[in-house]
Design an enzyme around this catalytic site. Structure first.
Site, mmCIF file in Angstrom:
data_model
loop_
_atom_site.group_PDB
_atom_site.id
_atom_site.type_symbol
_atom_site.label_atom_id
_atom_site.label_comp_id
_atom_site.label_asym_id
_atom_site.label_seq_id
_atom_site.Cartn_x
_atom_site.Cartn_y
_atom_site.Cartn_z
ATOM 1 N N ASP A 88 8.695 74.840 -30.637
ATOM 2 C CA ASP A 88 7.410 74.242 -31.004
ATOM 3 C C ASP A 88 6.695 73.872 -29.711
ATOM 4 O O ASP A 88 7.323 73.364 -28.768
ATOM 5 C CB ASP A 88 7.622 72.964 -31.816
ATOM 6 C CG ASP A 88 7.994 73.217 -33.267
ATOM 7 O OD1 ASP A 88 8.154 74.383 -33.654
ATOM 8 O OD2 ASP A 88 8.142 72.216 -33.997
ATOM 9 N N HIS A 145 15.422 77.666 -29.228
ATOM 10 C CA HIS A 145 16.167 78.620 -30.044
ATOM 11 C C HIS A 145 16.012 80.036 -29.497
ATOM 12 O O HIS A 145 15.203 80.294 -28.610
ATOM 13 C CB HIS A 145 15.690 78.529 -31.503
ATOM 14 C CG HIS A 145 16.018 77.218 -32.151
ATOM 15 N ND1 HIS A 145 16.953 77.089 -33.151
ATOM 16 C CD2 HIS A 145 15.534 75.959 -31.934
ATOM 17 C CE1 HIS A 145 17.030 75.822 -33.530
ATOM 18 N NE2 HIS A 145 16.176 75.119 -32.801
ATOM 19 N N SER A 248 8.683 69.598 -21.616
ATOM 20 C CA SER A 248 8.811 70.527 -20.510
ATOM 21 C C SER A 248 8.285 71.894 -20.912
ATOM 22 O O SER A 248 7.450 72.014 -21.801
ATOM 23 C CB SER A 248 10.254 70.612 -20.020
ATOM 24 O OG SER A 248 10.287 71.195 -18.730
#
Length: 281
Positions: A88, A145, A248
């Site tokens: 995200d 992921h 980050s």
């Protein structure tokens, strides 16, 4: 998932008031104080707790536990695509690698060799390939992921600075993503190798992977590499790869003529884990 990732430690560099504050409290089991801090953070950054596996703020014993919270299994379905978005966040930049140069922001580029810690042979595999830089803000889900099935071959820790990686500093600091501390993960896939680089930042206390646990700290003074070619560490598309403590950026490298990015993608646009990132050429 490895138990070593259950709670990340509170190693935050003392740069600014927020960093000092976070360093003291992020790993502390502060009871009602921790709950109030999390509730403030959720309100301040508009965090959607309805998507969390555990939406009850009071159940998180530490801020770190909350920050690296899991999502509901149905919160991010995987698109029917060759490559899915691994996080995200927001798109910083993406596109073609020009020879060995990655576009950071107007007036700034950095080299693939610098990004991966000076390994010119590794970087050469991505000459004229494709890249994507994705920024995770404090409000975002902070697990990373896999965009595609892959077998882990190497991990490289590269020491560096801890500049902020928000859009303002990306426009202002030359070579930002190749100057900050980072963890470079190299995978083999059915469509050739790809690199997933986790880039540290001012208030990123640690980065962790599911196969290693917390990589930093310790903050080693030299480039350090782990080889996994003799191990069968295979992650499927959508599997958790690792996580950040606080916001980050991830930088991905792909080989030439392998993929074409989602036509709807634009710099600065929001993205979600599991959405279509690219199809095969």
């Amino acid at each position: 998932m490895s138990d070593r990732l259950a709670v990340l430690p509170q190693y935050l560099l003392p740069k600014g008031a927020l960093t000092n504050f976070a360093g003291r409290v992020a790993g502390a089991k502060g009871g009602s104080y921790t709950t109030r801090l999390i509730r403030w953070f959720v309100g301040r950054y508009n965090v959607n707790m309805d998507e969390a596996l555990d939406p009850n703020i009071a159940n998180y014993k530490t801020f770190n536990e909350f920050f690296t919270r899991a999502l509901r299994p149905d919160a991010r379905p995987l698109a029917d695509a060759a490559y899915v978005c691994p996080v995200d966040g927001r798109i910083s930049q993406f596109g073609d690698i020009e020879d060995d140069q990655i576009f950071q922001a107007k007036g700034h580029k950095f080299s693939t060799t610098a990004l991966v810690g000076g390994d010119a042979q590794l970087a050469a595999q991505f000459q004229h390939g494709s890249f994507a830089n994705l920024y995770l803000s404090p409000r975002d889900y902070h697990r990373i992921h896999m965009p595609i099935d892959g077998k882990l071959t190497r991990m490289i820790y590269v020491p560096g600075e801890l500049f902020s990686v928000n859009p303002v500093t990306a426009r202002g600091i030359p070579g930002l993503f190749a100057r900050n501390e980072r963890v470079v993960c190299v995978f083999d896939t059915a469509h050739g190798p790809f690199v997933m680089t986790l880039v540290g930042a001012t208030i990123v206390g640690s980065m962790a992977t599911v196969w290693h646990g917390v990589v930093n700290p310790p903050r080693l003074p030299q480039v350090t590499e782990w080889q996994y070619g003799d191990q069968n560490i295979v992650l499927k598309k959508g599997d958790e790869l690792g996580r950040f403590l606080l916001g980050s950026t991830v930088v991905m490298l792909f080989q030439k003529d392998v993929l074409k990015f989602n036509q709807a993608w634009q710099p600065a646009a929001p993205v979600q884990l599991g959405e279509q990132m690219a199809q095969l050429k």
